[in-house]
Design a protein around this motif. Structure first.
Motif: not given
Length: 266
Positions: A72-74, A56-59, A113-117
């Motif tokens: 970008d990290i999902i 895991i590099k980005t969390s 809010d950026k991903v909930k849709d």
């Protein structure tokens, strides 16, 4: 648009992460799109869904502190429909770095809010504390599930958690509801377990889920294999408990036809 649910209790070892992983997996199996956000620096939800922490590099830490786009990290889990935003030990330092930011209690809400849709449910696995990250989770959430273990000190500290929820409702998130209290680690052979169930139901009545999570060896073993229990042993009691909980949650939110899904069992 997703319903955002935090799993919170400042007591450790009550089944927060176990519930976050297995409820998310069960809903995905029932054809819902689910995002699990690991907001605990211990990152047990990340490893418990099959991801090696060394890779895991980005969390979630980078999303909060460096404004990295969560899309970008999902990570896609082994179960179709279940995605993860991982955690990392770096998250320990996030509270200090966020302390002087003007909107510090709402940073996680901005991320979600950026991903909930893209999802039906977003679950946030909180750390066993009432620190700034947990406050962020409760501020971002529509509701909170509070796991309560069927043991002697079950109700200890719940008053403090409920007071925190009340403060959040008053100052930061007027829409926050308690989704329910979830009884975990139940052992029918123990008089104490039954006493705790009675006590919690007496105190919180309709706010307690009908489904009870029983002590189950397969449920305990599954995280060490990096799998939700439904992949590790679909026939186990633990797997059945969480499928029932998922169905109860869907019914509670008017998101299922019970004739098609089958009856929710206690």
């Amino acid at each position: 648009m997703a319903k955002v649910i935090a799993l919170a209790n400042q007591k450790g070892g009550v089944g927060k992460t176990t519930t976050a992983i297995n409820l998310s997996a069960s809903l995905a199996v029932l054809d819902k799109k689910v995002l699990l956000i690991d907001a605990d620096p211990q990152a047990n939800a990340t490893s418990g869904t099959g991801f090696d922490l060394r890779n895991i590099k980005t969390s979630i830490y980078e999303c909060l502190v460096d404004e990295v786009n969560p899309k970008d990290i999902i990570l896609n889990s082994e179960i179709k429909g279940l995605d993860l935003i991982p955690s990392h030990i770096d998250l320990v330092g996030a509270e200090i770095e966020m302390l002087n930011l003007p909107n510090r209690e709402r940073m996680l809400k901005g991320v979600i809010d950026k991903v909930k849709d893209d999802y039906d449910f977003v679950f946030i696995d909180c750390s066993p504390s009432l620190g700034l990250i947990t406050v962020n989770a409760l501020t971002a959430a529509d509701s909170v599930i509070i796991p309560v273990q069927c043991e002697y000190f079950a109700l200890e500290g719940l008053g403090k958690l409920l007071n925190t929820v009340k403060i959040i409702q008053t100052r930061l998130n007027t829409e926050l509801k308690i989704e329910g209290f979830l009884l975990t680690m139940y052992d029918a052979r123990l008089r104490l377990s039954n006493q705790v169930v009675e006590e919690v139901r007496k105190h919180f009545q309709q706010m307690v889920f009908e489904t009870i999570i029983q002590r189950n060896i397969k449920l305990s073993e599954a995280p060490s294999y990096g799998k939700p229990v439904i992949l590790y042993d679909a026939a186990s009691t633990g797997s059945a408990n969480y499928i029932n909980l998922a169905r109860e949650l869907l019914q509670k939110n008017n998101m299922t036809n019970m004739d098609n899904e089958g009856k929710v069992q206690e």
